[in-house]
Design an enzyme around this catalytic site. Structure first.
Site, short mmCIF file in Angstrom:
data_model
loop_
_atom_site.label_atom_id
_atom_site.label_comp_id
_atom_site.label_asym_id
_atom_site.label_seq_id
_atom_site.Cartn_x
_atom_site.Cartn_y
_atom_site.Cartn_z
N CYS A 43 26.11 9.38 10.34
CA CYS A 43 25.27 11.37 9.69
C CYS A 43 25.67 11.86 10.65
CB CYS A 43 23.71 10.48 10.13
SG CYS A 43 23.29 8.94 8.79
N ASN B 175 16.75 10.06 2.71
CA ASN B 175 17.70 10.16 3.51
C ASN B 175 19.04 11.09 3.04
OD1 ASN B 175 19.53 10.26 5.92
ND2 ASN B 175 19.30 7.93 6.44
N GLU C 247 29.59 9.63 4.45
CA GLU C 247 30.44 7.74 4.51
C GLU C 247 29.97 7.37 3.15
OE1 GLU C 247 26.62 6.34 7.26
OE2 GLU C 247 25.75 8.25 7.40
N LYS D 41 8.73 11.12 15.78
CA LYS D 41 9.00 10.02 16.76
C LYS D 41 9.73 11.14 17.75
CE LYS D 41 8.83 6.76 13.90
NZ LYS D 41 6.97 5.20 14.48
N HIS E 35 18.03 14.78 13.20
CA HIS E 35 18.21 14.38 11.53
C HIS E 35 17.35 12.86 10.89
CE1 HIS E 35 20.39 11.04 9.73
NE2 HIS E 35 20.51 10.32 10.17
N ASP F 298 0.47 -1.24 0.14
CA ASP F 298 0.11 0.19 0.33
C ASP F 298 0.98 1.38 0.10
OD1 ASP F 298 -1.47 2.43 0.96
OD2 ASP F 298 -2.69 1.17 2.29
N SER G 190 24.64 6.92 13.49
CA SER G 190 24.61 5.52 14.40
C SER G 190 25.78 4.99 14.30
CB SER G 190 24.36 4.70 12.32
OG SER G 190 22.65 4.78 12.39
N SER H 248 17.05 1.12 15.78
CA SER H 248 17.90 2.29 15.41
C SER H 248 16.73 3.03 15.23
CB SER H 248 18.18 2.56 13.91
OG SER H 248 19.13 3.63 13.64
N1 COA Z 1 -1.00 2.99 6.09
C1 COA Z 1 -0.16 3.77 6.75
N2 COA Z 1 0.99 3.42 7.89
C2 COA Z 1 1.38 2.37 7.71
C3 COA Z 1 1.37 1.59 6.67
C4 COA Z 1 -0.54 1.87 6.12
N3 COA Z 1 -1.07 0.67 4.91
N4 COA Z 1 1.50 -0.21 7.20
C5 COA Z 1 2.34 0.20 7.56
N5 COA Z 1 1.83 1.53 7.94
C6 COA Z 1 3.19 2.81 8.81
C7 COA Z 1 3.50 1.51 10.18
O1 COA Z 1 2.34 0.91 11.43
C8 COA Z 1 4.96 2.19 10.82
O2 COA Z 1 4.37 3.39 11.93
P1 COA Z 1 4.80 3.11 13.17
O3 COA Z 1 6.55 3.74 13.48
O4 COA Z 1 4.35 4.55 13.40
O5 COA Z 1 4.92 1.72 14.05
C9 COA Z 1 6.07 2.29 9.77
O6 COA Z 1 4.60 2.81 8.91
C10 COA Z 1 7.21 1.40 9.51
O7 COA Z 1 6.08 0.75 8.92
P2 COA Z 1 7.26 -0.43 9.65
O8 COA Z 1 6.48 -1.98 9.30
O9 COA Z 1 6.59 -0.13 11.01
O10 COA Z 1 8.66 -0.53 8.97
P3 COA Z 1 9.23 -1.59 8.18
O11 COA Z 1 9.80 -2.54 8.54
O12 COA Z 1 8.73 -1.45 6.49
O13 COA Z 1 10.60 -0.73 8.38
C11 COA Z 1 11.90 1.48 8.68
C12 COA Z 1 10.24 0.96 8.49
C13 COA Z 1 11.73 2.98 9.18
C14 COA Z 1 12.35 0.62 10.16
C15 COA Z 1 12.76 0.98 7.61
O14 COA Z 1 12.66 1.86 6.33
C16 COA Z 1 14.22 0.86 7.75
O15 COA Z 1 15.26 0.56 8.04
N6 COA Z 1 14.98 2.30 7.09
C17 COA Z 1 16.46 2.97 7.53
C18 COA Z 1 16.74 3.57 8.74
C19 COA Z 1 17.73 4.01 9.10
O16 COA Z 1 18.91 4.11 8.10
N7 COA Z 1 18.26 4.10 10.51
C20 COA Z 1 19.51 4.09 10.49
C21 COA Z 1 20.28 5.80 10.47
S1 COA Z 1 19.51 6.73 11.23
#
Ligand code: COA
Length: 408
Positions: free
Chosen positions: A111, A276, A79, A242, A233, A29, A309, A201
């Site tokens: 970062c 990002n 990085e 958050k 960031h 979705d 990180s 993270s």
């Molecule tokens: N409609 C609206 N929201 C939706 C949805 C939909 N159909 N489906 C999922 N979501 C929401 C989830 O509820 C979640 O929200 P929340 O954070 O408020 O719980 C959000 O979308 C993300 O979905 P989720 O399934 O929890 O996570 P994911 O497994 O897809 O991964 C990250 C998301 C951010 C963890 C991932 O993209 C990632 O690792 N990114 C890299 C981050 C990074 O580099 N960090 C290190 C440097 S700071």
């Protein structure tokens, strides 16, 4: 003595992938990306762009009204380094024609190395107030194909001239830091893509925010209420929600969710359409705030949170200077975003999988749309950069973003 931003410019590649197209391909979705992550488009660099060309493009514009011979040091935070030994700063130094007396080096800590660069610059300028420092932060955020991190990819570079004659933002002296050895995100030398434990993270990011804030308060005596705006960031745009609600809660803030959102909203206009940019991300947010705020922020204080990180984090702050709007290149940035080309999914796949040869073979890079600087090819293991002519800007307006518009 004041220390801060005299000039700033952001550059992002001319191509992007619409995340609705990615969601469709991944059978998801699109709202997961748009609402869930707050991301709408991810910048995708073509084969003839890397952190050097992006950084040089941002720096070229940042130096438009600054005498190049006045730059004493160029620091390059990244990085996505292209060499284990030679600093990317030296390539940019040459492309920009900076003086031979100008020092050039690269800095690393995920970062937040850009913020470390800023602190080094502050020490150098305090020692010698006539110094001007060019800080370049440039990155290509690359995660594994078809992984959870993929939709948070992006690319971009920020260039900032830092000096004792700031006209945009003056940094206040104090900062709070937090360091802990954690494996939330890393990229071993043998990999092109980062490894990330995304959920972990987010937790560590929030812990580092709370701890560095605590240290900052101890050092500065400041309170949450002293700040008018906040910039964070942004590994993905919703991270700001958050982070800011977490900080507000720690401080028992009585602000409503709408008021909390207003404190960060204008800093979140660029990240949803670039993705990002690692080291550039916080500073892309500061620029977004300055350009997109309808309100005059002069003399207002902004809280800044930099997270790298691994991890190291810094909370610090700045105050916007009178008439700062005069020095922004808002129209040029809107033009850059609005004239980018949308890739179809297969084109994204081709750009993503393209690799420059690693065997020393001579190679000529196919020409794509770039800024003023591009990689022409490889010769005897050396990257060859060139300067190309660019079309005059047409200045269409910034397109309305479809991703998060408000939290409450
Ligand atoms: N409609 C609206 N929201 C939706 C949805 C939909 N159909 N489906 C999922 N979501 C929401 C989830 O509820 C979640 O929200 P929340 O954070 O408020 O719980 C959000 O979308 C993300 O979905 P989720 O399934 O929890 O996570 P994911 O497994 O897809 O991964 C990250 C998301 C951010 C963890 C991932 O993209 C990632 O690792 N990114 C890299 C981050 C990074 O580099 N960090 C290190 C440097 S700071």
């Amino acid at each position: 003595m004041k220390f801060g931003i005299e000039s700033i410019n952001f550059y992002t590649p001319h191509y992007y992938l619409d995340l609705e197209a990615l969601a469709q391909e991944r059978g998801l979705d699109p709202q997961k990306y748009l609402r869930g992550l707050g991301q709408e488009k991810m910048a995708v660099p073509p084969p003839d762009e890397d952190v050097v060309t992006m950084g040089a493009n941002a720096a070229y514009r940042a130096l438009e009204n600054i005498e190049r011979s006045s730059i004493d040091t160029i620091m390059f935070a990244t990085e996505s380094s292209i060499d284990q030994s030679k600093a990317a700063a030296i390539y940019v130094h040459k492309l920009l024609g900076l003086p031979t007396t100008c020092k050039a080096f690269e800095i690393k800590q995920a970062c937040c190395s850009s913020t470390t660069g800023l602190q080094i610059a502050q020490a150098l300028v305090t020692q010698n107030p006539t110094q001007k420092i060019l800080l370049v932060a440039s990155d290509i955020a690359r995660y594994g194909f078809n992984t959870a991190g993929e939709p948070s990819q992006g690319a971009g570079a920020i260039a900032i001239v830092l000096s004792a004659q700031p006209c945009l933002l003056a940094f206040n002296g104090e900062s709070g830091s937090y360091t802990e050895d954690v494996m939330d995100f890393w990229r071993p030398n043998y990999r092109d893509e980062a490894l990330v434990d995304g959920k972990y993270s987010i937790k560590i990011y929030l812990k580092a925010l709370a701890e560095s804030w605590k240290h900052y308060v101890k050092e500065s005596g400041a309170r949450f209420e002293d700040f008018y705006r906040f910039c964070y960031h942004l590994p993905f745009t919703r991270m700001a929600e958050k982070a800011h609600t977490h900080l507000a809660k720690i401080n028992k803030s009585t602000l409503t969710p709408t008021e909390q959102y207003q404190q960060v909203a204008d800093s979140l206009k660029f990240n949803p359409i670039t993705g990002n940019c690692y080291t550039a991300s916080l500073y892309e947010g500061i620029l977004s705030l300055m350009i997109e705020s309808k309100e005059d922020l002069s003399e207002k204080r902004v809280g800044l949170f930099s997270y790298g990180s691994g991890c190291m984090a810094t909370f610090f702050s700045g105050t916007f200077l009178p008439h700062y709007k005069r020095w922004l290149q808002g129209e040029a940035h809107h033009h850059m975003f609005a004239t980018r080309k949308s890739l179809i999914y297969r084109e994204y796949e081709n750009f993503y999988t393209h690799k420059l040869p690693s065997d020393g073979e001579d190679y000529v890079t196919a020409k794509h749309e770039t800024g003023l600087f591009r990689i022409a090819g490889i010769k005897e293991h050396k990257r060859i950069y060139e300067t190309c002519p660019i079309a005059p800007p047409q200045r269409p307006p910034l397109q309305q973003t479809k991703s998060i518009t408000k939290w409450p």
